[in-house]
Write a protein that holds these residues in place. Sequence first.
Motif, PDB file in Angstrom:
ATOM      1  N   GLU A 153       0.846  -1.180   0.000  1.00  0.00           N
ATOM      2  CA  GLU A 153       0.000   0.000   0.000  1.00  0.00           C
ATOM      3  C   GLU A 153       0.887   1.236   0.000  1.00  0.00           C
ATOM      4  O   GLU A 153       2.103   1.143   0.218  1.00  0.00           O
ATOM      5  CB  GLU A 153      -0.922  -0.008   1.225  1.00  0.00           C
ATOM      6  N   GLN A 154       0.288   2.397  -0.234  1.00  0.00           N
ATOM      7  CA  GLN A 154       1.075   3.631  -0.304  1.00  0.00           C
ATOM      8  C   GLN A 154       1.874   3.856   0.976  1.00  0.00           C
ATOM      9  O   GLN A 154       3.031   4.273   0.936  1.00  0.00           O
ATOM     10  CB  GLN A 154       0.148   4.818  -0.582  1.00  0.00           C
ATOM     11  N   LYS A 155       1.271   3.545   2.126  1.00  0.00           N
ATOM     12  CA  LYS A 155       1.944   3.754   3.405  1.00  0.00           C
ATOM     13  C   LYS A 155       3.158   2.847   3.575  1.00  0.00           C
ATOM     14  O   LYS A 155       4.050   3.129   4.393  1.00  0.00           O
ATOM     15  CB  LYS A 155       0.973   3.552   4.569  1.00  0.00           C
ATOM     16  N   ASP A 156       3.204   1.748   2.817  1.00  0.00           N
ATOM     17  CA  ASP A 156       4.337   0.831   2.868  1.00  0.00           C
ATOM     18  C   ASP A 156       5.499   1.319   2.005  1.00  0.00           C
ATOM     19  O   ASP A 156       6.632   0.844   2.158  1.00  0.00           O
ATOM     20  CB  ASP A 156       3.935  -0.568   2.386  1.00  0.00           C
ATOM     21  N   LEU A 157       5.223   2.259   1.111  1.00  0.00           N
ATOM     22  CA  LEU A 157       6.226   2.705   0.139  1.00  0.00           C
ATOM     23  C   LEU A 157       6.803   4.076   0.447  1.00  0.00           C
ATOM     24  O   LEU A 157       7.959   4.347   0.112  1.00  0.00           O
ATOM     25  CB  LEU A 157       5.600   2.733  -1.269  1.00  0.00           C
ATOM     26  N   LEU A 158       6.000   4.939   1.077  1.00  0.00           N
ATOM     27  CA  LEU A 158       6.402   6.331   1.261  1.00  0.00           C
ATOM     28  C   LEU A 158       6.412   6.724   2.730  1.00  0.00           C
ATOM     29  O   LEU A 158       5.608   6.239   3.524  1.00  0.00           O
ATOM     30  CB  LEU A 158       5.445   7.262   0.506  1.00  0.00           C
ATOM     31  N   LYS A 159       7.331   7.637   3.081  1.00  0.00           N
ATOM     32  CA  LYS A 159       7.398   8.197   4.423  1.00  0.00           C
ATOM     33  C   LYS A 159       7.511   9.719   4.314  1.00  0.00           C
ATOM     34  O   LYS A 159       7.735  10.258   3.223  1.00  0.00           O
ATOM     35  CB  LYS A 159       8.580   7.620   5.196  1.00  0.00           C
ATOM     36  N   ASN A 160       7.359  10.390   5.449  1.00  0.00           N
ATOM     37  CA  ASN A 160       7.393  11.858   5.473  1.00  0.00           C
ATOM     38  C   ASN A 160       6.467  12.426   4.388  1.00  0.00           C
ATOM     39  O   ASN A 160       6.875  13.230   3.542  1.00  0.00           O
ATOM     40  CB  ASN A 160       8.819  12.377   5.257  1.00  0.00           C
ATOM     41  N   LYS A 165       4.832  15.297  -0.432  1.00  0.00           N
ATOM     42  CA  LYS A 165       3.748  15.930  -1.187  1.00  0.00           C
ATOM     43  C   LYS A 165       4.194  17.269  -1.770  1.00  0.00           C
ATOM     44  O   LYS A 165       3.817  17.634  -2.893  1.00  0.00           O
ATOM     45  CB  LYS A 165       2.541  16.113  -0.273  1.00  0.00           C
ATOM     46  N   LYS A 166       5.026  18.003  -1.036  1.00  0.00           N
ATOM     47  CA  LYS A 166       5.533  19.283  -1.543  1.00  0.00           C
ATOM     48  C   LYS A 166       6.441  19.070  -2.747  1.00  0.00           C
ATOM     49  O   LYS A 166       6.367  19.805  -3.739  1.00  0.00           O
ATOM     50  CB  LYS A 166       6.288  20.012  -0.435  1.00  0.00           C
ATOM     51  N   VAL A 167       7.306  18.048  -2.667  1.00  0.00           N
ATOM     52  CA  VAL A 167       8.187  17.719  -3.794  1.00  0.00           C
ATOM     53  C   VAL A 167       7.360  17.295  -5.003  1.00  0.00           C
ATOM     54  O   VAL A 167       7.624  17.704  -6.139  1.00  0.00           O
ATOM     55  CB  VAL A 167       9.179  16.598  -3.391  1.00  0.00           C
ATOM     56  N   ALA A 168       6.350  16.481  -4.755  1.00  0.00           N
ATOM     57  CA  ALA A 168       5.486  15.995  -5.840  1.00  0.00           C
ATOM     58  C   ALA A 168       4.716  17.140  -6.479  1.00  0.00           C
ATOM     59  O   ALA A 168       4.537  17.183  -7.704  1.00  0.00           O
ATOM     60  CB  ALA A 168       4.525  14.936  -5.309  1.00  0.00           C
ATOM     61  N   GLU A 169       4.255  18.088  -5.666  1.00  0.00           N
ATOM     62  CA  GLU A 169       3.501  19.216  -6.205  1.00  0.00           C
ATOM     63  C   GLU A 169       4.374  20.081  -7.115  1.00  0.00           C
ATOM     64  O   GLU A 169       3.930  20.538  -8.173  1.00  0.00           O
ATOM     65  CB  GLU A 169       2.935  20.061  -5.072  1.00  0.00           C
ATOM     66  N   GLU A 170       5.631  20.287  -6.721  1.00  0.00           N
ATOM     67  CA  GLU A 170       6.555  21.063  -7.558  1.00  0.00           C
ATOM     68  C   GLU A 170       6.767  20.361  -8.905  1.00  0.00           C
ATOM     69  O   GLU A 170       6.771  20.999  -9.959  1.00  0.00           O
ATOM     70  CB  GLU A 170       7.880  21.240  -6.839  1.00  0.00           C
ATOM     71  N   PRO A 197      -1.943  10.914  -6.098  1.00  0.00           N
ATOM     72  CA  PRO A 197      -2.847   9.911  -6.677  1.00  0.00           C
ATOM     73  C   PRO A 197      -2.833   8.627  -5.865  1.00  0.00           C
ATOM     74  O   PRO A 197      -1.912   8.382  -5.080  1.00  0.00           O
ATOM     75  CB  PRO A 197      -2.243   9.685  -8.066  1.00  0.00           C
ATOM     76  N   SER A 198      -3.828   7.808  -6.051  1.00  0.00           N
ATOM     77  CA  SER A 198      -3.815   6.475  -5.436  1.00  0.00           C
ATOM     78  C   SER A 198      -2.918   5.534  -6.225  1.00  0.00           C
ATOM     79  O   SER A 198      -2.513   4.483  -5.728  1.00  0.00           O
ATOM     80  CB  SER A 198      -5.239   5.915  -5.381  1.00  0.00           C
ATOM     81  N   ASN A 199      -2.583   5.928  -7.448  1.00  0.00           N
ATOM     82  CA  ASN A 199      -1.833   5.089  -8.376  1.00  0.00           C
ATOM     83  C   ASN A 199      -0.368   5.520  -8.437  1.00  0.00           C
ATOM     84  O   ASN A 199      -0.044   6.545  -9.029  1.00  0.00           O
ATOM     85  CB  ASN A 199      -2.471   5.210  -9.765  1.00  0.00           C
ATOM     86  N   ILE A 200       0.519   4.739  -7.817  1.00  0.00           N
ATOM     87  CA  ILE A 200       1.949   5.047  -7.800  1.00  0.00           C
ATOM     88  C   ILE A 200       2.708   3.824  -8.304  1.00  0.00           C
ATOM     89  O   ILE A 200       2.490   2.711  -7.830  1.00  0.00           O
ATOM     90  CB  ILE A 200       2.410   5.418  -6.387  1.00  0.00           C
ATOM     91  N   GLY A 201       3.607   4.043  -9.259  1.00  0.00           N
ATOM     92  CA  GLY A 201       4.353   2.935  -9.837  1.00  0.00           C
ATOM     93  C   GLY A 201       5.844   3.201  -9.870  1.00  0.00           C
ATOM     94  O   GLY A 201       6.300   4.349  -9.777  1.00  0.00           O
ATOM     95  N   VAL A 239      11.220   1.643   0.562  1.00  0.00           N
ATOM     96  CA  VAL A 239      11.845   0.510  -0.121  1.00  0.00           C
ATOM     97  C   VAL A 239      12.992   1.041  -0.973  1.00  0.00           C
ATOM     98  O   VAL A 239      12.998   2.204  -1.374  1.00  0.00           O
ATOM     99  CB  VAL A 239      10.844  -0.254  -1.014  1.00  0.00           C
ATOM    100  N   ASN A 240      13.944   0.196  -1.226  1.00  0.00           N
ATOM    101  CA  ASN A 240      15.090   0.573  -2.041  1.00  0.00           C
ATOM    102  C   ASN A 240      14.874   0.088  -3.469  1.00  0.00           C
ATOM    103  O   ASN A 240      14.966  -1.104  -3.739  1.00  0.00           O
ATOM    104  CB  ASN A 240      16.367  -0.041  -1.462  1.00  0.00           C
ATOM    105  N   PRO A 241      14.583   1.006  -4.393  1.00  0.00           N
ATOM    106  CA  PRO A 241      14.329   0.573  -5.775  1.00  0.00           C
ATOM    107  C   PRO A 241      15.602   0.139  -6.479  1.00  0.00           C
ATOM    108  O   PRO A 241      15.556  -0.539  -7.467  1.00  0.00           O
ATOM    109  CB  PRO A 241      13.729   1.816  -6.434  1.00  0.00           C
TER     110      PRO A 241
END
Length: 241
Positions: A153-160, A165-170, A197-201, A239-241
Amino acid sequence: MKKISILITAALLIFACKEDVKLTFETRHIEKSTDATIVVNYPKAIGTKAVANKINQQIEHVIANEMNMANTPENDISIDEAVSQFDQEYKSFKRDFQDSSQKWEAKVDGQVVYESPELICLSLQTYTDTGGAHGNGRTTYLNFNPETGDLFEQKDLLKNLDQFKKVAEEAFMEQTKPKDKDDTMEDFFFGEDFQLPSNIGFTNNGLVLLYNNYEIASYVQGITKITLPYDQIKDYLKVNP
């Protein structure tokens, strides 16, 4: 001493189980055109049975529900059953509207777009057309834990998240090209501020934020896709891609 030996043995067993997990993917193809036009290509996991089964069940669940004509999700239905149901619904439509020249379509194109020791990302592109002004296309990313087969889930992939969200908005403001140059952020998000988005890849080029048709802006805007290079967002990834 005995307790230490037991702990060491347990640790070795856990490590061995992780090492034994093996996964590959093969493409499964389904095609039917006698009545409705149905073409489905999707990756099927093979290898360690328990892990592969989890992954395959989730893939089939998503694809089956993209073809589901009911108002509620189908929780226990295979792709083959979904194909049959879609075809039967079209036959029923033709019986009720014999003068209609409309032919229903359901198309799925799935592929593994990214693999690492910590993550497997699948992309499912689906398109259905059952009449109306246009068909309905959708892209879905599924991110799996390759050791367990569990869906991240998104919470498993992203922190802070607030900072991310600020970086993504820019990045959104830099990469988005609105059809109308006067469009504002609120125009995209129906009067609201920027939303993830709910969709992150995950792809070779970076993390993708994907907004499908109707999720933001108008239909004519189409799919909106934002790419964030990993070196710019490594502090926000769990996670480490």
